[in-house]
Design an enzyme around this catalytic site. Structure first.
Site, short mmCIF file in Angstrom:
data_model
loop_
_atom_site.label_atom_id
_atom_site.label_comp_id
_atom_site.label_asym_id
_atom_site.label_seq_id
_atom_site.Cartn_x
_atom_site.Cartn_y
_atom_site.Cartn_z
N GLU A 170 17.72 1.13 39.61
CA GLU A 170 19.09 1.58 39.62
C GLU A 170 20.19 1.10 40.41
OE1 GLU A 170 18.78 5.71 40.39
OE2 GLU A 170 20.94 6.12 39.66
N LYS A 215 18.05 1.78 35.34
CA LYS A 215 18.77 2.73 35.27
C LYS A 215 20.24 2.21 35.56
CE LYS A 215 19.20 7.56 36.91
NZ LYS A 215 18.16 8.76 37.27
P1 13P Z 1 22.70 12.02 38.03
O1 13P Z 1 22.39 12.06 36.52
O2 13P Z 1 22.98 13.34 38.41
O3 13P Z 1 23.71 10.88 38.34
O4 13P Z 1 21.33 11.62 38.68
C1 13P Z 1 20.54 10.61 38.17
C2 13P Z 1 19.96 9.80 39.44
O5 13P Z 1 18.90 10.00 39.57
C3 13P Z 1 20.81 9.44 40.64
O6 13P Z 1 19.97 8.46 41.32
#
Ligand code: 13P
Length: 336
Positions: free
Chosen positions: A173, A215
């Site tokens: 991510e 992600k």
């Molecule tokens: P949000 O969808 O609230 O941005 O959170 C996702 C997430 O895992 C952030 O690390």
């Protein structure tokens, strides 16, 4: 196994529930609603989420926080087991947060590689089948810098390799943040540079791309920008940007919601799947706020509102699962 887990996580028509807020973040959201910021209240809230009836129909996987993976529901069942019984793959956030990147004002690097091999083994024993590591990238004057992109991409790749060594699926991510007044173009450029570097590092570190879930942020203007792109414009900018840098053998892409409204997060995902039904990867969701917001506000710490809150969570999960197939009907939300 890490490939098979990745496939389950991005199975068509379902998505990932991000419920891995650190204690600090969870407490801030509790405080805003007047909920006690205690371990027991956090346990009750996470219990509410994981015991939502029917959750597994729309949710493929859930990301837990260290505190939660060790907690049990009222009847003593460990949280990861409750999820597994519901057909939801349990996973764990393993980074330990961000710190200021030296000599790079306004930029951060994510930490947590020290001892990660041992921690992954412990989390696997506790039932986790995948992990998550989040890097944050700010957009602004001369940001993101090369130093910030390289430091974060390198850490993501070393984390991902350690996960696969442990036969766990890494969620990779790199989040380009929505803070600021930059436009959609600047977000697209930053996202492209960041992902380009991330995939170069993943390759260097011999990460099997068919056993990761990416992600990503969507390509959107900053929260203080005047731009108001349509869902189709966001969908096009996002899929085109990703198409240039994300190899087609990546198991799937699950978007974060960032600072988007619940409805924006749903409608934009829906637009991507309608406009790009033949995209090489599954396009689904891994939302935190955009799935939980209504549920948390409804519960607000009141035991008598648990079922109402669960209905709100299930409603957003169902709407986003429909969007993951390009089949979201706005009427679902008008009726709600
Ligand atoms: P949000 O969808 O609230 O941005 O959170 C996702 C997430 O895992 C952030 O690390």
């Amino acid at each position: 196994m890490h490939r098979e887990t990745a496939r389950r996580m991005v199975a068509p028509g379902r998505g990932i529930l991000a419920m891995d807020e650190s204690n600090g973040t969870c407490n801030r959201r509790f405080a805003a609603l007047g909920i006690d910021q205690t371990e027991e209240q956090r346990r009750r809230y996470r219990q509410l989420l994981v015991t939502t009836p029917g959750l597994g129909e729309y949710i493929s996987a859930a990301i837990l926080y260290d505190e939660t993976i060790r907690q049990t529901t009222d009847d003593g069942t460990p949280m990861p087991q409750v999820l597994a019984y519901a057909g939801v793959v349990p996973g764990i956030k393993v980074d330990i947060g961000t710190t200021a990147l030296a000599r790079h004002p306004g930029e951060k690097v994510t930490e947590g590689l020290d001892g990660l091999r041992e921690r992954l083994a412990e989390y696997a024993d506790l039932g986790a089948r995948f992990a998550k590591w989040r890097a944050v990238i700010a957009v602004g004057q001369s940001r993101p810098s090369r130093g910030c992109i390289e430091a974060n991409a390198h850490a993501l790749a070393r984390y991902a390799a350690l996960c696969q060594e442990a036969d766990m699926t890494p969620i990779v991510e790199p989040e380009v943040l929505m803070d600021g007044d930059h436009g959609l173009r600047a977000c697209a450029e930053a996202t492209s540079r960041v992902l380009g570097r991330v995939f170069a590092e993943l390759s260097t570190h011999r990460v099997d791309l068919s056993g990761i879930v990416l992600k990503s942020n969507m390509v959107v203007p900053g929260l203080d920008s005047d731009e108001r792109p349509s869902p189709a414009e966001v969908a096009r900018a996002t899929v085109e940007t990703l198409g240039e840098v994300v190899p087609p053998n990546v198991a799937g892409i699950a978007f974060l919601s960032g600072g988007q409204s619940d409805i924006d997060a749903t409608v934009r995902l829906d637009a991507m799947n309608r406009l790009f039904p033949d995209a090489p990867w599954t396009l689904t969701f891994s939302y935190g706020r955009a799935l939980q917001r209504a549920a948390l506000e409804t519960w607000a710490g009141d035991p008598s509102r648990v079922e109402d809150a669960q209905r709100r969570l299930l409603h957003r999960a169902r709407a986003n699962a429909a969007a993951a197939r390009g089949a979201y009907d706005p009427g679902m939300d008008e009726a709600a």
